[in-house]
Design a protein around this motif. Sequence first.
Motif, mmCIF file in Angstrom:
data_model
loop_
_atom_site.group_PDB
_atom_site.id
_atom_site.type_symbol
_atom_site.label_atom_id
_atom_site.label_comp_id
_atom_site.label_asym_id
_atom_site.label_seq_id
_atom_site.Cartn_x
_atom_site.Cartn_y
_atom_site.Cartn_z
ATOM 1 N N UNK A 1 0.834 -1.204 0.000
ATOM 2 C CA UNK A 1 0.000 0.000 0.000
ATOM 3 C C UNK A 1 0.868 1.254 0.000
ATOM 4 N N UNK A 2 0.774 2.026 -1.061
ATOM 5 C CA UNK A 2 1.485 3.302 -1.098
ATOM 6 C C UNK A 2 0.525 4.481 -1.283
ATOM 7 N N UNK A 3 -0.494 4.233 -2.110
ATOM 8 C CA UNK A 3 -1.373 5.330 -2.505
ATOM 9 C C UNK A 3 -2.826 4.975 -2.172
ATOM 10 N N UNK A 4 -3.662 5.977 -2.114
ATOM 11 C CA UNK A 4 -5.100 5.726 -1.923
ATOM 12 C C UNK A 4 -5.642 4.823 -3.033
ATOM 13 N N UNK A 5 -4.941 4.828 -4.196
ATOM 14 C CA UNK A 5 -5.366 3.965 -5.302
ATOM 15 C C UNK A 5 -5.200 2.485 -4.964
ATOM 16 N N UNK A 6 -4.316 2.180 -4.006
ATOM 17 C CA UNK A 6 -4.094 0.781 -3.621
ATOM 18 C C UNK A 6 -5.138 0.289 -2.612
ATOM 19 N N UNK A 7 -6.048 1.155 -2.234
ATOM 20 C CA UNK A 7 -7.039 0.800 -1.211
ATOM 21 C C UNK A 7 -8.433 0.747 -1.806
ATOM 22 N N UNK A 8 -9.370 -0.005 -1.209
ATOM 23 C CA UNK A 8 -9.131 -0.885 -0.053
ATOM 24 C C UNK A 8 -8.483 -2.197 -0.480
ATOM 25 N N UNK A 9 -7.892 -2.890 0.469
ATOM 26 C CA UNK A 9 -7.469 -4.276 0.297
ATOM 27 C C UNK A 9 -8.482 -5.118 1.063
ATOM 28 N N UNK A 10 -9.137 -6.033 0.356
ATOM 29 C CA UNK A 10 -10.170 -6.851 1.003
ATOM 30 C C UNK A 10 -9.824 -8.310 0.727
ATOM 31 N N UNK A 11 -8.910 -8.828 1.530
ATOM 32 C CA UNK A 11 -8.340 -10.153 1.288
ATOM 33 C C UNK A 11 -8.793 -11.150 2.356
ATOM 34 N N UNK A 12 -8.806 -12.402 1.953
ATOM 35 C CA UNK A 12 -9.194 -13.488 2.862
ATOM 36 C C UNK A 12 -8.302 -14.691 2.580
ATOM 37 N N UNK A 13 -8.058 -15.508 3.595
ATOM 38 C CA UNK A 13 -7.434 -16.796 3.302
ATOM 39 C C UNK A 13 -8.111 -17.919 4.074
ATOM 40 N N UNK A 14 -8.154 -19.088 3.426
ATOM 41 C CA UNK A 14 -8.638 -20.330 4.025
ATOM 42 C C UNK A 14 -7.397 -21.114 4.432
ATOM 43 N N UNK A 15 -7.289 -21.466 5.689
ATOM 44 C CA UNK A 15 -6.069 -22.145 6.116
ATOM 45 C C UNK A 15 -6.291 -22.802 7.476
ATOM 46 N N UNK A 16 -5.228 -23.366 8.026
ATOM 47 C CA UNK A 16 -5.329 -23.881 9.385
ATOM 48 C C UNK A 16 -4.455 -23.035 10.287
ATOM 49 N N UNK A 17 -4.843 -22.930 11.536
ATOM 50 C CA UNK A 17 -4.062 -22.179 12.518
ATOM 51 C C UNK A 17 -3.857 -23.045 13.758
ATOM 52 N N UNK A 18 -2.891 -22.644 14.565
ATOM 53 C CA UNK A 18 -2.497 -23.462 15.719
ATOM 54 C C UNK A 18 -2.509 -22.622 16.994
ATOM 55 N N UNK A 19 -3.185 -23.146 17.999
ATOM 56 C CA UNK A 19 -3.154 -22.516 19.330
ATOM 57 C C UNK A 19 -2.985 -23.627 20.350
ATOM 58 N N UNK A 20 -1.949 -23.497 21.164
ATOM 59 C CA UNK A 20 -1.560 -24.610 22.024
ATOM 60 C C UNK A 20 -2.464 -24.740 23.255
ATOM 61 N N UNK A 21 -3.694 -25.165 23.029
ATOM 62 C CA UNK A 21 -4.695 -25.291 24.087
ATOM 63 C C UNK A 21 -4.338 -26.432 25.035
#
Lengths: 478, 478
Positions: free
Chosen positions: A128-148
């Motif tokens: 992101x440098x300029x207002x032209x680069x916005x908005x960024x509306x990104x998502x990812x499908x993945x796995x995450x880890x939390x040491x419960x």
Amino acid sequence: MAKEKKLVEAITSMDVDFAQWYTDVVKKAELVDYTSVKGCMVIKPAGYAIWENIQHELDRRFKETGVENVYLPMFIPESLLQKEKDHVEGFAPEVAWVTHGGLEPLQERLCVRPTSETLFCDFYANEVQSYRDLPKVYNQWCSVVRWEKTTRPFLRSREFLWQEGHTAHATAEEAEERTIQMLHVYAKFCEEVLAIPVIKGQKTDKEKFAGAEATYTIESLMHDGKALQSGTSHNFGDGFAKAFGIQFTDKDNTLKYVHQTSWGMTTRMIGAIIMVHGDDSGLVLPPRIAPTQVMVIPIAQHKSGVLEKAQEIREKLSGAFRVKLDDSDKSPGWKFSEQEMKGIPVRIELGPKDIEANQAVLVRRDTREKLTVSLDELEEKLGQVLTAMQTEMLERARAHRDAHTYDAQNYEEFVDIVNNKPGFVRGMWCGDQACEDKIKEETSATSRCMPFQQERIAETCVCCGRPAKSLVYWGKAY
Amino acid sequence: MAKEKKLVEAITSMDVDFAQWYTDVVKKAELVDYTSVKGCMVIKPAGYAIWENIQHELDRRFKETGVENVYLPMFIPESLLQKEKDHVEGFAPEVAWVTHGGLEPLQERLCVRPTSETLFCDFYANEVQSYRDLPKVYNQWCSVVRWEKTTRPFLRSREFLWQEGHTAHATAEEAEERTIQMLHVYAKFCEEVLAIPVIKGQKTDKEKFAGAEATYTIESLMHDGKALQSGTSHNFGDGFAKAFGIQFTDKDNTLKYVHQTSWGMTTRMIGAIIMVHGDDSGLVLPPRIAPTQVMVIPIAQHKSGVLEKAQEIREKLSGAFRVKLDDSDKSPGWKFSEQEMKGIPVRIELGPKDIEANQAVLVRRDTREKLTVSLDELEEKLGQVLTAMQTEMLERARAHRDAHTYDAQNYEEFVDIVNNKPGFVRGMWCGDQACEDKIKEETSATSRCMPFQQERIAETCVCCGRPAKSLVYWGKAY
């Protein structure tokens, strides 16, 4: 009949021991299995197919709002995790650390992502440098880890699957709008597809996400009266942007920080489906999310013409429905039990006499209602039954939740309800975290949310009696 | 015009420096970005959308053959990884190790999966008791980690996305059949969807997968004459089953070991698409895999009626094609360059004069061929152009590969070809690994595969001159 009994007896009654019932259902409906990796599970085909449907439906709804999918690394360098103070405090105690790559120690250790705000910030700082680069509306499908420390299939495990949306905007207003928009996407998805009614609201400061300015949540009520946080959407303001230096040149040629959001929904929703809709015969899947919507079960399938007719029906229905035929050599009763255990919404029973009369019997999984239907009208009636089932499952879940939502005027009432009536307790709150702390310590209930639909059911805080600021939903939670 | 020039000049010519051209294209076509995590990349929306299409199409083909999706943990306990001797030797040097969970050291360290044979074996050892439990034909979509020293986007990175199928069968024959079946699925997918022709064959023992009895591969040729291993399918026999104790009671009431396979395809195929089809203007995407197939670019869009007509065309085409409209305030020339850089198969140019004449200009990305088409026939002609482009891209890639495939009769010829003519070298082989070792050491070419379509192009080994056993494709590889 001995066999049928065995399958049903294999699960504990939910009224006897809800936790054991849950464990039995996830196992007997073949959703998950335990592994040699402590606190992690295998998601088996029947479970994963539900997740695929959740993904498919949510992803479609995301894309309609302009979301684009990306994939970021699963590792976060320790120095990156530490850039935002509140965030690292919230997550560092529960991350898994990679210290060696191949045969050599790493110069800097990497944590396996518990969530990816820091990585997205690092990415956006480059992009992101300029207002032209916005908005960024990104998502990812993945796995995450939390040491419960304590884990339960779908509800709390050391690794889980989810989607995490991360957005960057030019203005605070746009970020807030996106935060709320995604919460509504989650709420609609839960109600329309999973048939799970939700309360939309805001988390208190005590319960909000580590590093967020505001966390919004949808909260649902399980059959046992415990709450489940079902999806959250966070507005970060420009806190992360300042920590990571994400600046852009705006139209007025001045340098500004972006405003960010994140939002996520996880495989825990499969746990919610089980605990909202299941019964003592097993899983009950809402038709819109069920991987198999209809199971055709032939009766006396050894008799001439029965299997052929069953196959013909399966074939004919498969254009409009997700339909399977159970032509295994098990008894019909055993097949019924299996179909019920797996929560398949409708079964079609078809025997020689039915065929002779040009009819079949539809049996709804939720109500066990039987409907004898002419084969000429099968497709039409089946569509009606599935639609009715989807609608009524939501209505039933809503009625159950409303019947288990109680108002408390003062602390005595509050404690009495929490101890004796499983469900949501609505009570006014003064806004002081000390009251939340006291309630949690003395009753183990937590503030679930300050609902968007505020009411003044009393003038004073249900805990301390001082003037009240907000209505809060409280409850014991998973 | 300065702007247009700039965009095209931003990439190195492929004839000048192919490696730099590749790096430029992945960056300028906005497929990936580098990250703070050494050796790992961000897959950006334009890159991830290609992966989504690959997933969608492959997954559909898998399911048609009876594959079911599951999800297994991303961690493997060290003791589990060590159960199969060859396998651990192959992978231990390049895995990432988790040694701490939260604030505490783990009792046993866990590696982040480099591949999941060991986890599937552990799972199957629990799940499989009877012949009735077989076959198991499972697959998972996930990311894996291999601690590579030198990395390149898509081709070799420390984390990459893939699918890994893992199956268990009652007989050796059935396992072999599945191994070959999946190789054919990959080959058809590459040719039909990615327009990449492949050579199907078997790996030599030196090049086979750690722990496999036989590894089959599809090999493709990049524009620079280097080979790329594009998908592999392994038959494990009962080696893993014996190491993990995966036994079942067969119909004859005796206890037997299962026979297993695994097979995978990865995000490296995005690299293959770039290197097979790309040119000096950037990416060229085969229509069937392109996230956007058609870009409508209005000319003189400020003139009355132009944008409206362009929108109308986009709308009309979007039922049958993946189509976008570039209505940004950039110049048409700049938009053309961007569309070309991103490899969008066809652009539709539409200006005031075109509208007046009820026509538009279609421009094919691969041949730059221009076609003036009546707006009434737009949809039909567009379909024809996309179909032709898909077919011709495959033909062109096949012609390029065939023109860069050389036969060597003896070692002198072999070395000359490897040193001077980039491409595949076909040469007979005696079957002795010493010859493979010598060739690799002296020419850096490796045996790519023993093709299913065997020919006897000579009677003696291209390396040692002893009697030949098999025809082998050799080449320098990514």
